[in-house]
Design a protein around this motif. Sequence first.
Motif, PDB file in Angstrom:
ATOM      1  N   PRO A 158     -50.106  -6.981  -0.318  1.00  0.00           N
ATOM      2  CA  PRO A 158     -48.821  -7.018  -1.041  1.00  0.00           C
ATOM      3  C   PRO A 158     -47.794  -7.853  -0.285  1.00  0.00           C
ATOM      4  CG  PRO A 158     -49.584  -4.764  -0.670  1.00  0.00           C
ATOM      5  CD  PRO A 158     -50.417  -5.654   0.195  1.00  0.00           C
ATOM      6  N   ARG A 159     -47.204  -8.763  -1.013  1.00  0.00           N
ATOM      7  CA  ARG A 159     -46.208  -9.636  -0.390  1.00  0.00           C
ATOM      8  C   ARG A 159     -45.047  -8.815   0.182  1.00  0.00           C
ATOM      9  NH1 ARG A 159     -41.228 -11.798  -3.667  1.00  0.00           N
ATOM     10  NH2 ARG A 159     -40.041 -12.594  -1.936  1.00  0.00           N
ATOM     11  N   LYS A 160     -44.657  -7.762  -0.534  1.00  0.00           N
ATOM     12  CA  LYS A 160     -43.498  -6.996  -0.079  1.00  0.00           C
ATOM     13  C   LYS A 160     -43.857  -6.020   1.046  1.00  0.00           C
ATOM     14  CE  LYS A 160     -40.522  -7.461  -4.054  1.00  0.00           C
ATOM     15  NZ  LYS A 160     -41.315  -8.330  -4.952  1.00  0.00           N
ATOM     16  N   GLN A 161     -45.146  -5.853   1.327  1.00  0.00           N
ATOM     17  CA  GLN A 161     -45.549  -4.990   2.444  1.00  0.00           C
ATOM     18  C   GLN A 161     -46.364  -5.823   3.441  1.00  0.00           C
ATOM     19  OE1 GLN A 161     -46.992  -2.689  -1.015  1.00  0.00           O
ATOM     20  NE2 GLN A 161     -46.978  -0.967   0.390  1.00  0.00           N
ATOM     21  N   LEU A 162     -46.014  -7.076   3.545  1.00  0.00           N
ATOM     22  CA  LEU A 162     -46.808  -7.997   4.355  1.00  0.00           C
ATOM     23  C   LEU A 162     -46.864  -7.568   5.825  1.00  0.00           C
ATOM     24  CD1 LEU A 162     -48.413 -10.610   4.024  1.00  0.00           C
ATOM     25  CD2 LEU A 162     -46.380 -11.880   4.694  1.00  0.00           C
ATOM     26  N   ALA A 163     -45.738  -7.103   6.344  1.00  0.00           N
ATOM     27  CA  ALA A 163     -45.707  -6.712   7.760  1.00  0.00           C
ATOM     28  C   ALA A 163     -46.710  -5.602   8.044  1.00  0.00           C
ATOM     29  CB  ALA A 163     -44.302  -6.263   8.133  1.00  0.00           C
ATOM     30  N   GLU A 164     -46.909  -4.741   7.070  1.00  0.00           N
ATOM     31  CA  GLU A 164     -47.848  -3.626   7.248  1.00  0.00           C
ATOM     32  C   GLU A 164     -49.295  -4.057   7.023  1.00  0.00           C
ATOM     33  OE1 GLU A 164     -47.098  -0.523   4.405  1.00  0.00           O
ATOM     34  OE2 GLU A 164     -49.022   0.465   4.838  1.00  0.00           O
ATOM     35  N   TYR A 165     -49.505  -4.890   5.998  1.00  0.00           N
ATOM     36  CA  TYR A 165     -50.875  -5.224   5.602  1.00  0.00           C
ATOM     37  C   TYR A 165     -51.473  -6.423   6.337  1.00  0.00           C
ATOM     38  CZ  TYR A 165     -51.360  -1.928   1.732  1.00  0.00           C
ATOM     39  OH  TYR A 165     -51.511  -0.795   0.992  1.00  0.00           O
ATOM     40  N   TYR A 166     -50.626  -7.371   6.727  1.00  0.00           N
ATOM     41  CA  TYR A 166     -51.179  -8.600   7.290  1.00  0.00           C
ATOM     42  C   TYR A 166     -52.017  -8.365   8.550  1.00  0.00           C
ATOM     43  CZ  TYR A 166     -51.636 -13.350   8.990  1.00  0.00           C
ATOM     44  OH  TYR A 166     -52.151 -14.527   9.453  1.00  0.00           O
ATOM     45  N   PRO A 167     -51.532  -7.540   9.492  1.00  0.00           N
ATOM     46  CA  PRO A 167     -52.350  -7.328  10.702  1.00  0.00           C
ATOM     47  C   PRO A 167     -53.733  -6.755  10.389  1.00  0.00           C
ATOM     48  CG  PRO A 167     -50.118  -6.507  11.021  1.00  0.00           C
ATOM     49  CD  PRO A 167     -50.242  -6.847   9.579  1.00  0.00           C
ATOM     50  N   LYS A 168     -53.810  -5.963   9.307  1.00  0.00           N
ATOM     51  CA  LYS A 168     -55.095  -5.335   8.954  1.00  0.00           C
ATOM     52  C   LYS A 168     -56.038  -6.319   8.265  1.00  0.00           C
ATOM     53  CE  LYS A 168     -52.865  -1.812   6.869  1.00  0.00           C
ATOM     54  NZ  LYS A 168     -52.647  -0.579   6.083  1.00  0.00           N
ATOM     55  N   THR A 169     -55.464  -7.368   7.655  1.00  0.00           N
ATOM     56  CA  THR A 169     -56.314  -8.271   6.871  1.00  0.00           C
ATOM     57  C   THR A 169     -56.467  -9.660   7.486  1.00  0.00           C
ATOM     58  OG1 THR A 169     -54.357  -8.761   5.558  1.00  0.00           O
ATOM     59  CG2 THR A 169     -55.887  -7.198   4.610  1.00  0.00           C
ATOM     60  N   GLU A 170     -55.714  -9.934   8.547  1.00  0.00           N
ATOM     61  CA  GLU A 170     -55.715 -11.298   9.087  1.00  0.00           C
ATOM     62  C   GLU A 170     -57.124 -11.774   9.452  1.00  0.00           C
ATOM     63  OE1 GLU A 170     -53.351 -11.924  12.584  1.00  0.00           O
ATOM     64  OE2 GLU A 170     -53.661 -14.119  12.523  1.00  0.00           O
TER      65      GLU A 170
END
Lengths: 169, 151
Positions: free
Chosen positions: A97-109
């Motif tokens: 989710p773009r609006k939850q990027l800070a939370e999701y990006y580290p998990k999906t990078e």
Amino acid sequence: MLSDFKRVLVLLVIAVGLAFLINQLRSEPLGMVYTTPAQQMKASPKGPGIDANAPPITVVGIDQVIQAATSRTHLIIDARPDLFWEIGHIPGAISLPRKQLAEYYPKTESLLREAVAAGRPLLLYCADLHCPDAGALAKELNQRGFNGLLLFEAGWAAWEEAGQAVETK
Amino acid sequence: MLSSTSLGKKAPWWEFLLILIIAAVFGYAGIVKLLGVADFSHVIARFDVLPRALINPVALILPTFEVLLAAVLLVPALQRPALLGVLLCCAMFGMVLTSAIIRGIPVSCGCFSLIEKPSLHAAWWALGRDAVLVAAALTLYLKHKPSLHPN
């Protein structure tokens, strides 16, 4: 009542002045001419470390997305809020989710980088033609070094309208 | 319990409460939009009622106007024009939402959240909320006699 209208008009004039003043104080003022999310993506990204010669983000149609979802040749990314991904998404799509990027990006990078390294282009979508999330997320990913991004701008609305398969959480 | 409003020196507590609720609704809705004007411009575009040249100016002015109305509602001497402003805004929202529903365009009103999923259901809900606000603002506006109001 006429005096009330006059006072409303005065309030409106004050609001117009304040609106443009506040806009000028923004770090990224909103332009005066509306651009769709897809048009925003076609503009070259700016900022430190951005390669202005990087391939532009390509807008793709539903036929390409159907093919990508069927053959699993792409990593499909759902940029809508995670709740919508849970309710239904394009088969195989991951939630970022773009609006939850800070939370999701580290998990999906790592997943994103593995996909790109394996030659699987990233294909992003959100709700529909007017949703800004996929375009904004593509810009964010581009700034983090991802190129060759594909944008399915008609998004989930077109996928549902085409009667395609839906995967739920 | 009586409170001070532009109605006169004393007004029933429920009028004061209604004013506070309307001010809170408009203030919150305006701030949410002000914090995401770019997203709000896409919400407006989805309604397909404004020419492209007006979408961004409206995205900037409307939330500011809402916040201003919310603030002015709390000033007893200016409550009547502020209520008229609220009524005009609600009338405009109602017309735009009705137009979207009639044309079958799934929209989110963008009133309190810019990440609401667009749908006709959401448009109906927004229209219902709008009707409640109109009823509340109209009741208050009609009770606030202009003769009791300094011009």
